[in-house]
Design an enzyme around this catalytic site. Structure first.
Site: not given
Ligand code: S3P
Length: 447
Positions: A27-28, A100, A128, A173, A325, A352, A356, A402
């Site tokens: 996903k990222s 997010g 959030r 983050s 996650d 999150k 969570r 999740r």
């Molecule tokens: C992500 C960063 C994380 C993660 C999210 C995906 C990303 O969040 O929890 O599912 O793709 O950069 P945070 O940056 O808020 O920790």
């Protein structure tokens, strides 16, 4: 009876999960591929893009900002970008749904381009915190008008001319880091982000691959990342490996169900994402990584997993960023282990897709799993050598994919079936979760 519109699911004791499967794309990386593609001139091709609601919302946002984004019949995505600074004001609010990552990174993309956009999302996303991204982006010249408490919906007006900053992340983050790095691309001079703990570095790796001027140096236990803006960079073909955060569910399912033996193919093994695997190996999990290789600038491998007798461990706070996650599914592994598992440094877990920490605790309580919880820690008492918690509960998922997948995994090992109140959000990250798990032999179905 199910509440109107909800889609409850139930999982029951299962044995002998078997098969070789590939979970969907990360996903990222998928969000970032679409965004960098939209930001460069020329064509970016993306193979293995995660076609889930979160990422499709980002694709729609990139279109609304002026990029051409399409999918061909072979499943390959094509992005024709507009170049750095080339976005145009969208005609309607950009709706990121539950994502997010989508909305926060997009704030960075817009922050240093002189356009205005309204950003919004679903009920969960609108709860959030956005202040963590707004603060540095305002320093770079963007202006925000947010809803109460700095939440969405928010209107962002990008700076005419970005202001370079040096910013030390107050929270670990990757989203905040990435938003700043993306804003830095259309900012003159050098922008630096300092992180005390390394967080996922997909933005850095992808920018490097595109030829942007980016350097990363270790500093203390963390990293100092510098981007020089207004430099040339060009699209590259992107191949998205399988998402380790999705692989985590069949992986733990195989560990906790008797007689299981599965292989998860082509899983991304970036060290900023492998905290869960490290922890499960410490717990005694029979996990073997095979065929390690580099694909698209990321380490990947095949993961072979067999049913194992797990034992409780203490998970150090420093590991939290590399498995942030994965705490919901780790809690399930812990519930099926012998002894106590202690997880500390969990502050970020509370902001999150749901709170969570609270959602895990409620789910454990509903299913008779003994535990203790504090402000930012959780201790789970495992079910002992048999590894069979009571189960039998109905878990509230709070619009969190999740939480739904983790507790459905618990039902595969527990003595009584586990129900989750709503499985719809699973589509935000892992739309094929049900058929993939059923194909391995897991008894999961509509309640
Ligand atoms: C992500 C960063 C994380 C993660 C999210 C995906 C990303 O969040 O929890 O599912 O793709 O950069 P945070 O940056 O808020 O920790």
């Amino acid at each position: 009876m199910a509440e109107v519109g909800k889609s409850p699911l139930v999982s029951r004791h299962s044995k002998g999960l078997k098969g070789q499967v590939r979970v969907p794309g990360d996903k990222s990386i998928s969000h970032r591929a679409l965004m960098l593609g939209a930001l460069t001139v020329g064509e970016t091709t993306i193979d293995g893009l995660l076609e889930a609601e979160d990422v499709l919302a980002t694709a729609a946002a990139m279109r609304a900002l002026g990029a051409e984004v399409s999918r061909d019949d072979d499943g390959r995505w094509h992005v024709h970008g507009v170049g750095v600074g080339g976005f145009s004001t969208p005609s309607a609010p950009l709706d990121f749904g539950n994502a997010g990552t989508g909305v926060r990174l997009c704030m960075g993309l817009i922050a240093t381009t002189p356009i205005r956009a309204v950003l919004t999302g679903d009920a969960s996303l609108c709860k959030r915190p956005m202040g963590r991204v707004v603060v540095p982006l305002e320093q770079m010249g963007a202006r925000f008008v947010a809803s109460e408490g700095g939440r969405l919906p928010a209107t962002i007006t990008g700076a005419e001319r970005g202001i370079p900053i040096a910013y030390t992340l107050p929270v670990a983050s990757a989203q905040v880091k990435s938003a700043i790095l993306l804003a830095a691309l259309n900012t003159p001079g050098e922008t630096t982000v300092i992180e005390a703990v390394p967080t996922r570095d997909h933005t850095e790796r992808m920018l490097q691959a595109f030829g942007a001027d980016i350097t990363t140096v270790p500093e203390g236990g963390g990293r100092r990342i510098t981007v020089r803006g207004h430099t040339e960079f060009n699209p590259q073909p992107i191949v998205v490996p399988a998402d380790p955060s999705s692989a985590a569910f069949p992986l733990v399912a195989a560990l906790i169900t008797e007689g299981s033996h599965i292989i998860l193919e082509n899983v991304m093994l970036n060290p900023t994402r492998t905290g869960l695997i490290e922890t499960l190996v410490e717990m005694g999990g029979d996990i073997v990584i095979r065929n390690e290789r580099l694909a698209g600038g990321e380490p990947v491998g095949d993961i072979e997993v067999r049913h194992s007798r797990l034992k409780g461990v203490r998970v150090p706070a420093e590991r939290a960023a590399s498995m942030i996650d994965e705490y919901p599914i780790l809690s399930i592994a812990a519930a099926c282990a012998e002894g106590r598992t202690e997880m500390i440094g969990l502050d970020e877990l509370k902001v999150k897709e749901s709170d969570r920490l609270a959602a895990i605790v409620a789910g454990l309580s509903a299913n008779g799993v003994p535990h203790e919880v504090g402000e930012n820690w959780l201790m789970v008492e495992g079910a002992g050598p048999a590894g069979r918690p009571r189960g039998g509960g109905v878990v509230e998922t709070h619009m969190d994919h999740r939480i739904a997948m983790a507790f459905l995994t618990l039902g595969l090992a527990s003595r009584e079936p586990v129900t989750v109140d709503d499985g719809r959000m699973i589509a935000t990250s892992f739309p094929s979760f049900m058929p993939l798990m059923q194909g391995l032999g897991a008894d999961i179905s509509s309640a």
